[in-house]
Each structure stands twice: as structure tokens, then as C-alpha cells.
Design a protein around this motif. Structure first.
Motif, short mmCIF file in Angstrom:
data_model
loop_
_atom_site.label_atom_id
_atom_site.label_comp_id
_atom_site.label_asym_id
_atom_site.label_seq_id
_atom_site.Cartn_x
_atom_site.Cartn_y
_atom_site.Cartn_z
N PRO A 139 0.84 -1.21 0.00
CA PRO A 139 0.00 0.00 0.00
C PRO A 139 0.88 1.26 0.00
O PRO A 139 1.95 1.29 0.62
N ASP A 140 0.42 2.25 -0.73
CA ASP A 140 1.14 3.52 -0.80
C ASP A 140 0.77 4.34 0.43
O ASP A 140 -0.40 4.69 0.65
N ALA A 142 1.15 7.39 1.04
CA ALA A 142 0.61 8.72 0.71
C ALA A 142 -0.89 8.66 0.43
O ALA A 142 -1.61 9.65 0.59
N GLN A 143 -1.37 7.50 0.00
CA GLN A 143 -2.78 7.39 -0.32
C GLN A 143 -3.62 6.83 0.83
O GLN A 143 -4.82 6.69 0.71
N GLN A 144 -2.97 6.49 1.91
CA GLN A 144 -3.70 5.96 3.06
C GLN A 144 -4.32 7.09 3.86
O GLN A 144 -3.71 8.16 4.03
N THR A 145 -5.49 6.87 4.31
CA THR A 145 -6.15 7.87 5.16
C THR A 145 -6.15 7.37 6.59
O THR A 145 -6.28 6.18 6.85
#
Length: 147
Positions: A139-140, A142-145
Motif C-alpha cells: 500500500p502507498d 501517501a494514499q492511506q487515510t
């Protein structure tokens, strides 16, 4: 006249020498009730079938195929046996690929029993092993919330 005939004969012999050899067939029928399918030319060049028999002495027929390694190396082999009924339709079960090594210039006997008494013909497919790799992406961050 003799010179022309000699030239034609020499040219014909040269063309015959340059002709390619016929490739080995990828589908062979070593027994009336057994068909062997080689996965590709490389498999066909490495292996040969020396003996194939269908044993019907019991209620369920049994397919016996002897595969010979033609190389000087130990070679892994995968095979699958699919049984068919008297009309040529595959029987309703899923055949799994089986993996086995074949010793250098050795032979391996493949034995498979049909699952139903209505089986009359077997198709044996040979191939080199296919290893499946499953790639799961990381998983990236930067794209995780975050919650």
C-alpha cells in the motif's frame, strides 16, 4: 545433355540436404484408448512414450503410460489425465496437474484410475511445470487515510 542431367541431380541433392526435418507430432495415440498431448515442442523433444495400456480388469479402468526422458538431465514434468466417456465427452470431474521429476535418461510410469465405470478413453497432457507467483502490491502510504 549429360552435363545438364548431372547439374540437375546435384542441385536436387543439395535442396534435399537443406530441407528441414519434420517436427515430431505434439499429439500421439500410443494406444487406441489413450491420447498423449505434449505441451510444446520442447516437451516433445525431451520426452517420449514407450508403453501405454488401459487396464480394464477391475470395475474402474486404469491408464498406465510410461514416459521416457531423452535428455542427460533430471527434468521436472507435470501431467494431467482427463477421462472421457464412450462418446468422447470429458467426464465431470476436475483433473489436477501432478508434478514429478524424471531422472536423466530414465523413465516414469504414470498411473491414473478413472473415477467412474463409464470412462473409456484417457487423454494425458504433459508439460513443463508452471510456477504461479502472486504479487500483492504494497500500500502507498501517501494514499492511506487515517481516521
Amino acid at each position: 545433355m549429360k552435363f545438364k542431367l548431372a547439374a540437375i541431380l546435384i542441385m536436387a541433392m543439395a535442396l534435399c540436404a537443406c530441407a528441414k526435418q519434420e517436427p515430431l507430432p505434439l499429439v500421439v495415440d500410443p494406444h487406441p484408448q489413450i491420447r498423449v498431448i505434449f505441451g510444446n515442442e520442447s516437451v516433445r523433444n525431451c520426452f517420449d512414450i514407450t508403453n501405454a495400456v488401459v487396464d480394464t480388469s477391475s470395475d474402474l479402468p486404469r491408464c498406465i503410460v510410461r514416459v521416457v526422458n531423452l535428455t542427460q538431465q533430471r527434468v521436472p514434468l507435470e501431467y494431467k489425465v482427463v477421462w472421457e466417456d464412450q462418446y468422447g465427452a470429458p467426464l465431470l470431474y476436475t483433473a489436477a496437474w501432478q508434478r514429478t521429476p524424471v531422472a536423466e535418461t530414465g523413465e516414469k510410469t504414470i498411473v491414473n484410475m478413472a473415477k467412474t465405470p463409464g470412462a473409456t478413453r484417457a487423454t494425458v497432457t504433459l508439460r513443463f511445470p508452471v510456477d504461479v507467483q502472486i504479487w500483492v502490491p504494497e500500500p502507498d502510504p501517501a494514499q492511506q487515510t487515517t481516521y
